[in-house]
Design an enzyme around this catalytic site. Structure first.
Site: not given
Ligand code: PNS
Length: 166
Positions: A17, A41, A90, A128
Site C-alpha cells: 500500500h 465487516k 497486483r 493484508s
Molecule cells: O481494500 P479493499 O477492501 O479492497 O477496498 C474496497 C473499497 C473500500 C474500495 C470498496 O469496498 C468501496 O469502495 N466501498 C465503498 C462503498 C461503495 O462505494 N461501493 C460501490 C463501489 S462499486
C-alpha cells in the site's frame, strides 16, 4: 490542484500500500488515503488503530493525508473534490473485482476516473489477509509491513483467530 482518493480497508496497511501511495503522490498534488468504515465487516484492527498505523507510515509523504469514510466512495471522492480514485493492481486475479468497481463508480460519477497503479513486483503477492495469517501463526512479516504494524501484530498475536475476526 489534482486531488486523488486512495481507498481501502487497510486492515492493516502493508508496504505494498505504501508503495502505491508514494507513487500516487508523484502524480497527484494531494492523495487522500481513505479507510473504509464498514459496519457490515468486523475488521481485525479497529478504525482508530488503522488510522494510527497509516498516519505513522505516511508521515514522510507530504502529499498524503489519512482519513476515513463510510457510504459511497464516489460521494466521498466528490466531497474531497477528487478527480481520480487510485487502486493498486497486483495480479490478474484482482482484475474482475477492480473492473466491476471502476465501471460502477464511473457510471455513478462520470467525472471521477479510476487510475490503476501496478504494484511493484516485490509486493505482487502481498495482501493484508496473508500478513495477518502469517503473523498469527508466528511467521515473520518484517519487511512486508511498516514498523508500527509489525509491533501491533506481535501484540495482537494471542488474540488473532480467537476474539478478533477479519
Ligand atoms: O481494500 P479493499 O477492501 O479492497 O477496498 C474496497 C473499497 C473500500 C474500495 C470498496 O469496498 C468501496 O469502495 N466501498 C465503498 C462503498 C461503495 O462505494 N461501493 C460501490 C463501489 S462499486
Amino acid at each position: 490542484m489534482k486531488i486523488a482518493v486512495y481507498p481501502g480497508s487497510f486492515d492493516p496497511v502493508t508496504n505494498g500500500h505504501i508503495d502505491i501511495i508514494e507513487r500516487a503522490a508523484k502524480i497527484f498534488d494531494l492523495v487522500h488515503v481513505a479507510i473504509i468504515v464498514n459496519p457490515e465487516k468486523t475488521p481485525y484492527f479497529d478504525i482508530d488503530e488503522r488510522i494510527e498505523m497509516l498516519r505513522s507510515a505516511v508521515r514522510r509523504i507530504k502529499k498524503a493525508k489519512v482519513d476515513s469514510f463510510d457510504g459511497l466512495l464516489v460521494d466521498y471522492a466528490a466531497k474531497k473534490k477528487a478527480c481520480a480514485i487510485v487502486r493498486g493492481l497486483r495480479a490478474v486475479s484482482d482484475f474482475d473485482y477492480e473492473f466491476q468497481m471502476a465501471l460502477t463508480n464511473l457510471r455513478m460519477c462520470p467525472d471521477i476516473e479510476t487510475v490503476f497503479i501496478m504494484t511493484d513486483y516485490k509486493y505482487s503477492y502481498l495482501s493484508s489477509s496473508l500478513v495477518k495469517q502469517i503473523a498469527s501463526l508466528g511467521g515473520n512479516v518484517s519487511g512486508l509491513v511498516p514498523k508500527m504494524v509489525l509491533s501491533k501484530l506481535k501484540k495482537g498475536r494471542a488474540s488473532y483467530g480467537n476474539t478478533r475476526t477479519s
